[in-house]
Scaffold this motif. Structure first.
Motif, short mmCIF file in Angstrom:
data_model
loop_
_atom_site.label_atom_id
_atom_site.label_comp_id
_atom_site.label_asym_id
_atom_site.label_seq_id
_atom_site.Cartn_x
_atom_site.Cartn_y
_atom_site.Cartn_z
N ILE A 199 22.42 50.45 19.87
CA ILE A 199 23.26 50.06 18.74
C ILE A 199 24.73 50.01 19.13
CG2 ILE A 199 21.65 51.02 17.04
CD1 ILE A 199 23.52 53.43 16.76
N PHE A 200 25.07 50.67 20.25
CA PHE A 200 26.47 50.68 20.69
C PHE A 200 26.74 49.45 21.55
CE2 PHE A 200 25.21 55.17 20.22
CZ PHE A 200 26.11 55.56 19.25
N LYS A 201 27.12 48.36 20.90
CA LYS A 201 27.38 47.12 21.61
C LYS A 201 28.86 46.80 21.58
CE LYS A 201 22.83 45.00 20.99
NZ LYS A 201 22.06 43.84 20.50
N SER A 202 29.42 46.70 22.78
CA SER A 202 30.86 46.43 22.90
C SER A 202 31.14 44.95 22.78
CB SER A 202 31.37 46.94 24.25
OG SER A 202 31.13 48.31 24.41
N PRO A 203 32.34 44.61 22.31
CA PRO A 203 32.72 43.19 22.28
C PRO A 203 32.85 42.64 23.69
CG PRO A 203 34.62 44.58 21.81
CD PRO A 203 33.42 45.48 21.83
N LYS A 204 32.57 41.35 23.87
CA LYS A 204 32.68 40.75 25.18
C LYS A 204 34.15 40.63 25.56
CE LYS A 204 28.38 38.11 25.22
NZ LYS A 204 27.75 36.77 25.36
N LEU A 205 34.43 40.99 26.81
CA LEU A 205 35.80 40.95 27.29
C LEU A 205 35.98 39.82 28.29
CD1 LEU A 205 36.42 44.76 27.93
CD2 LEU A 205 37.08 43.44 25.93
N LYS A 206 37.16 39.23 28.25
CA LYS A 206 37.49 38.23 29.26
C LYS A 206 37.69 38.95 30.58
CE LYS A 206 40.93 34.70 30.41
NZ LYS A 206 42.21 34.06 30.02
N ARG A 207 37.06 38.43 31.61
CA ARG A 207 37.13 39.07 32.91
C ARG A 207 38.49 38.81 33.55
NH1 ARG A 207 32.97 38.22 37.98
NH2 ARG A 207 33.53 40.11 39.13
N ASN A 208 39.26 39.88 33.75
CA ASN A 208 40.58 39.76 34.35
C ASN A 208 40.52 40.09 35.83
OD1 ASN A 208 41.97 39.09 31.96
ND2 ASN A 208 41.96 41.22 31.33
N PHE A 209 41.01 39.19 36.65
CA PHE A 209 41.05 39.45 38.08
C PHE A 209 42.38 40.11 38.43
CE2 PHE A 209 38.35 35.48 38.09
CZ PHE A 209 37.16 36.16 38.29
N PRO A 210 42.37 40.99 39.44
CA PRO A 210 43.62 41.60 39.87
C PRO A 210 44.57 40.52 40.39
CG PRO A 210 41.71 42.68 40.88
CD PRO A 210 41.21 41.44 40.22
N LYS A 211 45.84 40.64 40.06
CA LYS A 211 46.82 39.66 40.51
C LYS A 211 47.63 40.23 41.65
CE LYS A 211 47.20 37.20 36.12
NZ LYS A 211 48.09 36.75 35.03
N SER A 212 47.62 39.52 42.75
CA SER A 212 48.29 39.99 43.95
C SER A 212 49.69 39.39 44.04
CB SER A 212 47.46 39.62 45.17
OG SER A 212 48.05 40.14 46.34
N ILE A 213 50.42 39.78 45.08
CA ILE A 213 51.76 39.28 45.34
C ILE A 213 51.81 38.85 46.79
CG2 ILE A 213 54.23 39.78 45.21
CD1 ILE A 213 53.51 42.20 43.49
N ASP A 214 52.47 37.74 47.05
CA ASP A 214 52.61 37.26 48.42
C ASP A 214 53.31 38.30 49.28
OD1 ASP A 214 54.46 35.66 50.53
OD2 ASP A 214 52.60 34.55 50.16
N SER A 215 52.82 38.50 50.50
CA SER A 215 53.36 39.55 51.38
C SER A 215 54.85 39.32 51.67
CB SER A 215 52.57 39.61 52.68
OG SER A 215 52.59 38.35 53.34
N ASN A 216 55.27 38.06 51.75
CA ASN A 216 56.69 37.78 52.01
C ASN A 216 57.56 38.23 50.85
OD1 ASN A 216 56.22 36.58 54.53
ND2 ASN A 216 55.75 34.61 53.58
N LEU A 217 57.03 38.09 49.63
CA LEU A 217 57.79 38.53 48.45
C LEU A 217 57.89 40.04 48.40
CD1 LEU A 217 56.42 36.12 45.69
CD2 LEU A 217 58.58 35.97 46.93
N VAL A 218 56.81 40.74 48.81
CA VAL A 218 56.85 42.20 48.86
C VAL A 218 57.91 42.65 49.85
CG1 VAL A 218 55.57 44.29 49.39
CG2 VAL A 218 54.42 42.40 48.23
N THR A 219 57.93 42.03 51.03
CA THR A 219 58.92 42.36 52.06
C THR A 219 60.34 42.12 51.54
OG1 THR A 219 57.35 41.74 53.79
CG2 THR A 219 59.67 41.89 54.42
N LYS A 220 60.51 41.02 50.82
CA LYS A 220 61.81 40.69 50.24
C LYS A 220 62.27 41.77 49.27
CE LYS A 220 63.99 36.96 47.54
NZ LYS A 220 63.74 35.68 46.81
#
Length: 305
Positions: free
Chosen positions: A108-129
């Protein structure tokens, strides 16, 4: 130990919830934040049942539907509703296992469907900056070095911000490995890059306060414990000043650590261990990120696209 206040609820009801919380803490190894969230979720359902004159220990499909409608009226987000239903399912499964209740249909415990969120990365050059820009910031030099050291731990070692800020001085990265206490009170060992050790040493050399061996490694402006919000705000400022992507957060640096390792050919199991994920399915989200990047790259450069 997370304790439950009696508030307006009966001693009997609280005595039913407490063993479950203790089980999650001692046997499952859940952290304080998770325990508090689970506790709030079940107590919220208890309050709803009290108000609506439902039997708290014998919910049925109609009760759960009414509760979901109640949550919707309160404009709670889908992830919050999903977590509350998950908490209730966990709680009632424990009651069945503990024989506090004899029967219950947990479907009976049915959760609402969630949109699957992917982790968002950052370009390595931007991290270095971003990391190098901290050296030239017009703040106290030791504060710049402190924030840089924290960010190096997030991006260079894949730490959660809570893990980095919970380090004691005696646990400061100095050698080839760092032992971290993560979620579920589980330790993991992470190999270290020399730049991380050097970054932490530079911060400690300039820190104006006497950092105690058993005290926190990273201190605030007045010598107290450094708040995660300070680092979050610093990353926000860097995002605006350097034109970094909108998803640039301290946690995105941890995502970047994982996706850049995966792009370099690292084994998924190894990344799981480095991140401290209890389930491989959590780590596998990073393969979805890579597949998305590969698809975009393919469409952009393939002559038949």
């Amino acid at each position: 130990m997370v304790t439950l206040k009696k508030n307006n609820f009966t001693d009997y009801t609280i005595s039913i919830i407490e063993p479950w919380i203790k089980y999650l803490e001692t046997i499952r190894g859940f952290g304080t934040h998770t325990l508090n969230a689970y506790k709030r979720d079940v107590l919220d359902f208890l309050k709803f049942c009290n108000n609506e004159k439902h039997n708290f220990l014998a919910p049925n499909k109609q009760v759960i539907r009414e509760y979901l409608f109640n949550l919707s009226e309160r404009k709670l987000s889908r992830p919050t509703v999903a977590r509350r239903i998950s908490s209730l399912k966990n709680f009632f499964r424990f009651l069945l296992k503990d024989k506090t209740i004899s029967t219950l249909d947990v479907s009976i415990f049915k959760s609402p469907k969630l949109k699957r969120n992917f982790p968002k990365s950052i370009d390595s050059n931007l991290v270095t900056k971003a990391l190098f820009s901290l050296i030239d910031e017009k703040n106290h030099a030791w504060i710049n070095l402190r924030d840089r050291a924290v960010m190096l731990l997030l991006y260079g070692a894949g730490l959660r911000i809570s893990e980095a800020l919970s380090l004691k001085k005696k646990e400061a990265p100095r050698g080839d490995w760092l032992r971290v206490l993560g979620k579920g009170n589980k330790y993991r060992d992470i190999p270290l890059l020399p730049i991380i050790c050097d970054g932490v040493k530079d911060y400690l050399d300039l820190c104006p306060f006497n950092v105690q061996e058993d005290g926190p490694l990273f201190l605030g402006k007045r010598g107290g414990v450094l708040s995660p919000r300070i680092i979050q705000r610093r990353v926000e400022n860097l995002r605006y000043e350097l034109g970094l992507p909108s998803h640039t957060t301290p946690h995105a640096l941890r995502h970047a650590f994982a996706t850049h390792l995966l792009s370099g050919g690292a084994d998924l199991r190894a990344i799981q261990q480095l991140l401290g994920h209890s389930s491989l399915s959590t780590t596998q989200r990073y393969t979805d990120v890579n597949e998305t990047e590969l698809l975009s790259l393919h469409k952009a450069i393939h002559p038949r696209s």
